[in-house]
Design an enzyme around this catalytic site. Structure first.
Site: not given
Ligand code: RIB
Length: 297
Positions: A242-245
């Site tokens: 989730a760093a990219g998120d």
């Molecule tokens: O970017 C991270 C996400 O990628 C995770 O939360 C997982 O669900 C996947 O979709």
């Protein structure tokens, strides 16, 4: 400063996360040392990340009719994301099986479940897209849905950020509606045939782009001739999931607030760094104060 109005069109998954000394090879069993089950999915993560970074955010997506769907809705709503339009489809919710090693690297298998059934946006959903400052989308739902949202956003003057993850081909119609592309090295390689040394190759596809390089920072490039390397923010890495998120969400928030683009990328880099310090996806997404604390202008 005006609060950003963000709409995220994307996936929601239940993340089943195990941490251990290393990632197993095919056919191998490795004993782990930590386990969490947390909401995830690139779309839901970016929606929660946007709210924590200071925006008002609506999430458009689909959950299954199972108990994971109930939990996901409760958790995303509790994070102050507007889930009014979140759909429920009969069957399983998206699930991500996440393995994390001692270096914080991961391997993820996603079963899309309801995310695969998130097709054909309704007029009410399209109105939400048209009313936002920034649309943020990824590629964990059908690409036709992302394209429909992006084309509607472009026609309405809503800026479009595409985080082209996970790596897959992007149709020309979608690329033509994108204002800002965010990709990592693997995704850039797939889209342009060029790697980390040629971020400008992304400008053959879109007017501006960010190439993220994990522990080596990020490049911002645009068709006005700018090519700026933003250095990494040093932190101890527990889990890079989730760093990219966190990065994409913070970038959208900063851009929606009218911050200058390179400054927005620096702030987003601080958000990505803040995220890797904790195990799990949505639970690790940083709040605005945490981002500010790691941000260097
Ligand atoms: O970017 C991270 C996400 O990628 C995770 O939360 C997982 O669900 C996947 O979709």
């Amino acid at each position: 400063m005006r609060q950003s109005r963000i709409v995220v069109v994307g996936s929601a998954n239940m993340d089943v996360v195990g941490a251990g000394p290393r990632l197993p090879r095919p056919g191998e069993t490795v004993l782990g040392n930590d386990f969490v089950m947390v909401p995830g999915g690139k779309g839901a993560n970016q929606a929660v990340g946007a709210v924590r970074a200071g925006a008002a955010c609506t999430f458009l997506g689909a959950l299954g009719s199972d108990s994971f769907g109930v939990t996901l809705r409760a958790r995303i709503t509790a994070a102050q994301v507007d889930t009014t339009h979140l759909r429920v489809v009969y069957g399983a919710s998206g699930v991500a099986l996440v393995m994390v090693n001692a270096a914080g690297e991961n391997a993820i298998l996603v079963t899309p479940g309801a995310n695969a059934a998130f097709t054909a946006l309704t007029e009410a959903e399209l109105d939400v897209v048209r009313g936002a400052d920034v649309l943020v989308a990824q590629l964990e739902i059908p690409v036709e849905t992302v394209t429909e949202a992006a084309v509607a956003a472009r026609a309405a003057g809503t800026r479009v950020i595409l985080n082209a993850a996970p790596a897959r081909q992007v149709p020309a119609e979608l690329l033509a509606a994108v204002d800002l592309l965010v990709v990592n090295e693997t995704e850039a390689q797939l889209l342009t045939g060029r790697g980390r040394d040629e971020p400008a190759a992304l400008l053959t596809l879109v007017p501006r782009a960010v190439l993220t390089l994990g522990g080596e920072g990020a490049w911002y490039v645009d068709r006005d001739g700018r090519a700026v390397h933003v250095p990494p923010v040093p932190v101890e890495v527990v889990d890079s999931t989730a760093a990219g998120d966190a990065f994409t969400a913070a970038l959208a928030v900063a851009w929606g607030e009218g911050r200058e683009m390179v400054d927005a990328v620096r702030w987003a880099a601080a958000a990505g760094a803040a995220c890797v310090r904790r195990l799990g996806a949505s639970v690790a997404l940083p709040r605005r104060a945490e981002i500010d604390a790691l941000y260097t202008p």
